[in-house]
Enzyme design. Structure first.
Site, PDB file in Angstrom:
ATOM      1  N   HIS A   1      64.828  43.306 -65.901  1.00  0.00           N
ATOM      2  CA  HIS A   1      64.985  43.224 -67.354  1.00  0.00           C
ATOM      3  C   HIS A   1      63.643  42.733 -67.905  1.00  0.00           C
ATOM      4  O   HIS A   1      62.927  41.981 -67.234  1.00  0.00           O
ATOM      5  CB  HIS A   1      66.010  42.169 -67.778  1.00  0.00           C
ATOM      6  CG  HIS A   1      67.389  42.332 -67.231  1.00  0.00           C
ATOM      7  ND1 HIS A   1      67.745  41.914 -65.985  1.00  0.00           N
ATOM      8  CD2 HIS A   1      68.519  42.828 -67.812  1.00  0.00           C
ATOM      9  CE1 HIS A   1      69.035  42.165 -65.795  1.00  0.00           C
ATOM     10  NE2 HIS A   1      69.532  42.716 -66.880  1.00  0.00           N
TER      11      HIS A   1
ATOM     12  N   ASP B   1      63.018  39.068 -67.480  1.00  0.00           N
ATOM     13  CA  ASP B   1      62.860  38.555 -66.110  1.00  0.00           C
ATOM     14  C   ASP B   1      61.378  38.393 -65.758  1.00  0.00           C
ATOM     15  O   ASP B   1      61.006  37.508 -65.002  1.00  0.00           O
ATOM     16  CB  ASP B   1      63.432  39.522 -65.062  1.00  0.00           C
ATOM     17  CG  ASP B   1      64.875  39.898 -65.326  1.00  0.00           C
ATOM     18  OD1 ASP B   1      65.582  39.105 -65.961  1.00  0.00           O
ATOM     19  OD2 ASP B   1      65.277  40.999 -64.884  1.00  0.00           O
TER      20      ASP B   1
HETATM   21  C1  XUL Z   1      75.535  42.025 -65.314  1.00  0.00           C
HETATM   22  C2  XUL Z   1      74.777  43.101 -64.682  1.00  0.00           C
HETATM   23  C3  XUL Z   1      73.400  43.311 -65.179  1.00  0.00           C
HETATM   24  C4  XUL Z   1      72.986  44.741 -65.227  1.00  0.00           C
HETATM   25  C5  XUL Z   1      71.649  44.961 -65.855  1.00  0.00           C
HETATM   26  O1  XUL Z   1      76.789  41.820 -64.785  1.00  0.00           O
HETATM   27  O2  XUL Z   1      75.247  43.734 -63.755  1.00  0.00           O
HETATM   28  O3  XUL Z   1      72.546  42.563 -64.417  1.00  0.00           O
HETATM   29  O4  XUL Z   1      72.955  45.300 -63.954  1.00  0.00           O
HETATM   30  O5  XUL Z   1      71.563  44.429 -67.119  1.00  0.00           O
END
Ligand code: XUL
Ligand code: CO
Length: 435
Positions: A99, A102
């Site tokens: 993300h 992150d």
């Molecule tokens: C949350 C989840 C996230 C997504 C990406 O449960 O799985 O980490 O994979 O935003």
């Protein structure tokens, strides 16, 4: 400097090894059904769990010991890039996912956040060029900051929508810069708390509006990653719009997004929706929408998203069976959206946990390949649906019958004889494949 000094590059040593830093089942170059294990599995490491998760929970402080902390958030972010790529190389993993928040600190303004992202993605790009490691997918975190407490694209506040759109634009610019093969949208807080104050139709229309803007922007900049939508039924919202694979496919179809969007399916999210993971994968296959997977496992005794590393061979075998039936998962992959337990707080646990997950998927691949080679499930299904290959069943499939002709048939054949499924016997034979 080395961030993982106890660990050399992890190699396959087989089940007999006493070396805990070795693969016992994952043998990257071993060929199974015409492809190497590495090509089948396309493993990816998740930046958020592996680099930023600190082990804290609602009842306790951080536990994880990490050696990449610097004096400022930016220094930590830079150290983390070096540590991350050292980790990926040592794990022999080809892909990663992240993300935006992150990798880079958000700072005090959106402009500062974007500048931080530019600096860090320059470093990431250098490392990618040096190692050949690739970006499976990136995404925008549009759920952690308080501004998103009513959702992002589904927020009642249009300024939040605009902020989210800016993050998505930046995410696509980064995807282009790093050659991202997929781009993920997970709903986060795209859902609702109470219908009393929610315009569900407007909220879902707005989510689709954001997606269409993303497709249009990708076309404009000449970068077309496979867009992926990740279902989850609850957490953090009480009700999430992308509840499960079937609901999410319906959304994709309603808004005409089939050409650009597939699903990113997560094992623990299937559990939360009251489904098995293989059910979700099978639904996606039925709609030609299987894009990528977030590999982890939930705990059936707990009702929340525990994001454990996958260690259940039966589960990964049935998941890999779906992936083989899908003819593979590329350009998607197997992303470990999984975190070490709070009590596994040492740096080395990150390595051991990924080895466990990779070995468990490698075993699943071998079991699934054997199931396919033997046509074990094919034969069971062929026998079970045999009535549709002859006589009245074949006529139904061929479109040669209607309600009137079938009524005539049923009146003459109303003593239906059923066959037993012998399901317990089937399950017992399936167990033999795990040995
Ligand atoms: C949350 C989840 C996230 C997504 C990406 O449960 O799985 O980490 O994979 O935003
Ligand atoms: Co996920």
């Amino acid at each position: 400097m080395s961030y993982f000094p106890n660990v050399e590059k992890i190699k396959y040593e087989g089940v007999g090894t006493k070396n805990k830093f070795a693969f016992r089942h994952y043998n990257p170059e071993e060929v199974i059904m015409g492809k190497t294990m590495k090509e089948h599995l396309r493993f990816a490491v998740a930046y958020w769990h592996t680099m930023t998760q600190d082990g804290s929970d609602p009842f306790g402080n951080p536990t994880n010991i990490r050696n990449w902390f610097g004096d400022t958030p930016m220094e930590t972010a830079k150290n983390r890039v070096d540590a991350f790529f050292e980790f990926l190389v040592k794990m022999d993993v080809e892909y990663f996912c992240f993300h935006d928040i992150d990798i880079a600190p958000e700072g005090n303004s959106l402009e500062e956040f974007f500048a931080n992202i530019d600096t860090i993605t320059d470093l990431i790009k250098e490392k990618m060029d040096e190692t050949g490691i690739k970006l499976l997918w990136n995404t925008a975190n549009m759920f952690s900051h308080p501004r998103f407490n009513n959702g992002a694209a589904s927020s009642n506040n249009a300024e939040v929508f605009a902020y989210a759109a800016a993050q998505v634009k930046k995410g696509l610019d980064v995807s282009k810069k790093l050659g991202g093969e997929n781009y993920v949208f997970w709903g986060g807080r795209e859902g609702y708390e109470s219908l009393l104050n929610t315009d569900m139709k407007l909220e879902q229309d707005n989510i689709a509006r954001l997606f269409k803007m993303a497709i249009a922007y990708g076309e404009k900049i000449g970068h077309k990653p496979q867009f992926l939508l990740e279902p989850k039924p609850k957490e953090p919202s009480k009700h999430q719009y992308d509840f499960d694979a079937a609901t999410t496919v319906a959304f994709i179809q309603k808004y005409g997004l089939e050409g650009d969007f597939k699903l990113n399916l997560e094992a623990n999210h299937a559990t939360l929706a009251g489904h098995t993971f293989e059910h979700e994968l099978n639904v996606a296959r039925c709609y030609e929408a299987l894009g990528s997977i977030d590999a982890n496992q939930g705990d059936l005794l707990l009702g929340w998203d525990t994001d454990e590393f996958p260690t259940n061979v039966m589960d990964t075998s049935l998941a890999m069976y779906e992936i083989l039936e899908n003819d593979g998962i590329a350009p998607g992959g197997i992303n470990f959206d999984a975190k070490v337990r709070r009590s596994s707080f040492e740096m080395d646990d990150l390595v051991l946990a990924h080895i466990a997950g990779m070995d468990t998927y490698a075993r699943g691949l071998k079991v699934a390949a054997k199931l396919k080679e033997d046509r074990f499930l094919d034969e069971i299904k062929e026998e079970r649906y045999a009535s549709y290959t002859i006589g009245i069943g074949k006529n139904i499939i061929d479109g040669k019958e209607d309600l009137e002709t079938l009524t005539t048939y049923a009146l003459e054949n109303d003593q239906v004889e059923l066959e037993s499924s012998h399901l317990e016997y089937v399950k017992s034979l399936l167990n033999d494949y795990l040995v």
